[in-house]
Design an enzyme around this catalytic site. Sequence first.
Site, mmCIF file in Angstrom:
data_model
loop_
_atom_site.group_PDB
_atom_site.id
_atom_site.type_symbol
_atom_site.label_atom_id
_atom_site.label_comp_id
_atom_site.label_asym_id
_atom_site.label_seq_id
_atom_site.Cartn_x
_atom_site.Cartn_y
_atom_site.Cartn_z
ATOM 1 N N ASN A 56 13.082 -78.653 108.410
ATOM 2 C CA ASN A 56 13.253 -80.021 107.913
ATOM 3 C C ASN A 56 12.180 -80.421 106.907
ATOM 4 O O ASN A 56 12.415 -81.252 106.039
ATOM 5 C CB ASN A 56 13.322 -81.015 109.071
ATOM 6 C CG ASN A 56 14.716 -81.026 109.678
ATOM 7 O OD1 ASN A 56 15.681 -80.652 109.024
ATOM 8 N ND2 ASN A 56 14.821 -81.420 110.929
ATOM 9 N N GLU A 96 13.470 -72.568 115.987
ATOM 10 C CA GLU A 96 12.053 -72.788 115.717
ATOM 11 C C GLU A 96 11.353 -72.973 117.063
ATOM 12 O O GLU A 96 11.789 -73.797 117.879
ATOM 13 C CB GLU A 96 11.858 -74.037 114.849
ATOM 14 C CG GLU A 96 12.394 -73.865 113.440
ATOM 15 C CD GLU A 96 12.208 -75.106 112.574
ATOM 16 O OE1 GLU A 96 11.766 -74.967 111.422
ATOM 17 O OE2 GLU A 96 12.522 -76.226 113.030
ATOM 18 N N HIS A 143 13.761 -75.691 118.647
ATOM 19 C CA HIS A 143 14.636 -76.441 117.746
ATOM 20 C C HIS A 143 15.766 -75.561 117.227
ATOM 21 O O HIS A 143 15.521 -74.599 116.495
ATOM 22 C CB HIS A 143 13.799 -77.011 116.590
ATOM 23 C CG HIS A 143 14.593 -77.864 115.666
ATOM 24 N ND1 HIS A 143 14.369 -77.922 114.310
ATOM 25 C CD2 HIS A 143 15.641 -78.699 115.901
ATOM 26 C CE1 HIS A 143 15.238 -78.759 113.771
ATOM 27 N NE2 HIS A 143 16.024 -79.236 114.704
ATOM 28 N N SER A 150 14.233 -82.709 116.300
ATOM 29 C CA SER A 150 14.059 -82.186 114.947
ATOM 30 C C SER A 150 12.903 -82.854 114.240
ATOM 31 O O SER A 150 12.456 -82.378 113.208
ATOM 32 C CB SER A 150 15.345 -82.369 114.147
ATOM 33 O OG SER A 150 15.792 -83.690 114.266
HETATM 34 N N1 CAA Z 1 31.710 -72.073 117.249
HETATM 35 C C1 CAA Z 1 32.277 -70.877 116.992
HETATM 36 N N2 CAA Z 1 32.798 -70.539 115.809
HETATM 37 C C2 CAA Z 1 32.773 -71.465 114.824
HETATM 38 C C3 CAA Z 1 32.201 -72.742 115.002
HETATM 39 C C4 CAA Z 1 31.641 -73.026 116.286
HETATM 40 N N3 CAA Z 1 31.059 -74.205 116.569
HETATM 41 N N4 CAA Z 1 32.310 -73.437 113.842
HETATM 42 C C5 CAA Z 1 32.917 -72.621 112.956
HETATM 43 N N5 CAA Z 1 33.206 -71.435 113.543
HETATM 44 C C6 CAA Z 1 33.806 -70.257 112.927
HETATM 45 C C7 CAA Z 1 35.151 -70.531 112.269
HETATM 46 O O1 CAA Z 1 36.195 -70.446 113.226
HETATM 47 C C8 CAA Z 1 35.231 -69.411 111.270
HETATM 48 O O2 CAA Z 1 35.581 -68.207 111.945
HETATM 49 P P1 CAA Z 1 36.354 -66.998 111.191
HETATM 50 O O3 CAA Z 1 35.413 -66.516 110.110
HETATM 51 O O4 CAA Z 1 36.572 -65.980 112.267
HETATM 52 O O5 CAA Z 1 37.612 -67.637 110.659
HETATM 53 C C9 CAA Z 1 33.760 -69.246 110.818
HETATM 54 O O6 CAA Z 1 32.972 -69.841 111.860
HETATM 55 C C10 CAA Z 1 33.482 -69.924 109.516
HETATM 56 O O7 CAA Z 1 33.871 -71.280 109.606
HETATM 57 P P2 CAA Z 1 34.639 -72.060 108.465
HETATM 58 O O8 CAA Z 1 35.543 -71.118 107.724
HETATM 59 O O9 CAA Z 1 35.229 -73.279 109.067
HETATM 60 O O10 CAA Z 1 33.520 -72.604 107.489
HETATM 61 P P3 CAA Z 1 32.291 -71.925 106.760
HETATM 62 O O11 CAA Z 1 32.619 -70.545 106.281
HETATM 63 O O12 CAA Z 1 31.813 -72.934 105.786
HETATM 64 O O13 CAA Z 1 31.170 -71.767 107.879
HETATM 65 C C11 CAA Z 1 29.239 -72.882 108.707
HETATM 66 C C12 CAA Z 1 30.769 -72.849 108.639
HETATM 67 C C13 CAA Z 1 28.713 -71.676 109.480
HETATM 68 C C14 CAA Z 1 28.878 -74.162 109.447
HETATM 69 C C15 CAA Z 1 28.637 -72.821 107.263
HETATM 70 O O14 CAA Z 1 29.273 -73.744 106.433
HETATM 71 C C16 CAA Z 1 27.152 -73.102 107.245
HETATM 72 O O15 CAA Z 1 26.336 -72.245 107.541
HETATM 73 N N6 CAA Z 1 26.788 -74.343 106.844
HETATM 74 C C17 CAA Z 1 25.395 -74.791 106.799
HETATM 75 C C18 CAA Z 1 25.020 -75.319 108.163
HETATM 76 C C19 CAA Z 1 23.586 -75.742 108.227
HETATM 77 O O16 CAA Z 1 22.840 -75.749 107.252
HETATM 78 N N7 CAA Z 1 23.165 -76.130 109.440
HETATM 79 C C20 CAA Z 1 21.834 -76.620 109.669
HETATM 80 C C21 CAA Z 1 21.861 -78.095 109.605
HETATM 81 S S1 CAA Z 1 20.255 -78.770 109.834
HETATM 82 C C22 CAA Z 1 20.116 -78.875 111.509
HETATM 83 O O17 CAA Z 1 20.987 -78.622 112.279
HETATM 84 C C23 CAA Z 1 18.797 -79.278 112.040
HETATM 85 C C24 CAA Z 1 18.323 -80.620 111.918
HETATM 86 O O18 CAA Z 1 17.268 -80.854 112.476
HETATM 87 C C25 CAA Z 1 18.960 -81.698 111.144
#
Ligand code: CAA
Length: 297
Positions: A194, A156, A144, A123
């Site tokens: 990022n 990315e 990424h 990242s």
């Molecule tokens: N695999 C499959 N399904 C999953 C899962 C996984 N790993 N994690 C969650 N789910 C499913 C849940 O079972 C749920 O399914 P249903 O709708 O069928 O019930 C659904 O996804 C939604 O999950 P939750 O209800 O638990 O929670 P949520 O609605 O908040 O969604 C999320 C979870 C998609 C993670 C959402 O909160 C989100 O988009 N968050 C932001 C994440 C983000 O910004 N990520 C980038 C981080 S930066 C990075 O990664 C890069 C870096 O370089 C640092």
Amino acid sequence: MEIKKVGVLGCGLMGSGIAQVCAMAGFDVTVLEVEQKFLDKGFAGIEKSLGKLAERPPEKGGITAQQKNEIRARLRGTTDVHNLAHCDIVIEAVIENIAEKKKIYALIEGVVKKQAIFASNTSSISITELMTATKRPERFVGLHFFNPVPLMKLVEVVRTIATADDVYETAYEFGKKLSKVPVRTSDKTGFVVNRLLVPYLLDAIRAYEEGVGSIEDIDNAMKLGCGYPMGPFTLLDFVGLDTTYYITHVMYDEFKERRFASPPLLKRLVMAGWYGRKSGKGFYDYSDPNKPVANKL
Ligand code: CAA
């Protein structure tokens, strides 16, 4: 060139997620780890994720029980680097540490066929610097992914000044085949996401340090006021405070701009071993993972 076989280096959170989406897209996937116990942990995570997807209807990205079995059959773990010899692309997702990454590229360079593409999921580390650990700079790109990899639609695709055009296009098309939306970006630290996300997260910490609002209120403000799925402190704990702290160093070192510098509180939390969700404590306490409670910081 056609990609059929995929190698993944590392079976942590990102590596196992990448392996899963590759297998879901129909590729044969071999995941390399240093010890069987890390493979077991990563594969348990894949199993959990596939279980969640199997509960969803097909129109929401759900899979059937048969598809689940087929995906499993396309995935295998190994601790022997020679099992990567015939891969068409190898995606590295090991710990965010330049020396460790370079070590593993040097290890696979002599084993994996010469035409194969090497990709890194880093990242923040320079793709150009990583490519120098190999003898195939023109066949080296960044891919990424975002956490949780099975759900986040973005990848990315990063090119360096040495990346060959056909290699870059192959990597871009590969991203599409994984049902991701690829975006083109160049090897500038932080790439697109990022570059914009890290200053925002660090500003949230500064706002808290300056008494603008409580952890919960700042989180709610950004969730409900801007429609973000997670507030900044929930996201920081989710990404990992150690990971974020490491990224800030690489970005500050590159740009020398305050917006990328770590606020004192982030450093204190990392020194204390409060890494966020994965260590049970960060901005929130996860004693009950379903009901996180903000810590008094
Ligand atoms: N695999 C499959 N399904 C999953 C899962 C996984 N790993 N994690 C969650 N789910 C499913 C849940 O079972 C749920 O399914 P249903 O709708 O069928 O019930 C659904 O996804 C939604 O999950 P939750 O209800 O638990 O929670 P949520 O609605 O908040 O969604 C999320 C979870 C998609 C993670 C959402 O909160 C989100 O988009 N968050 C932001 C994440 C983000 O910004 N990520 C980038 C981080 S930066 C990075 O990664 C890069 C870096 O370089 C640092």
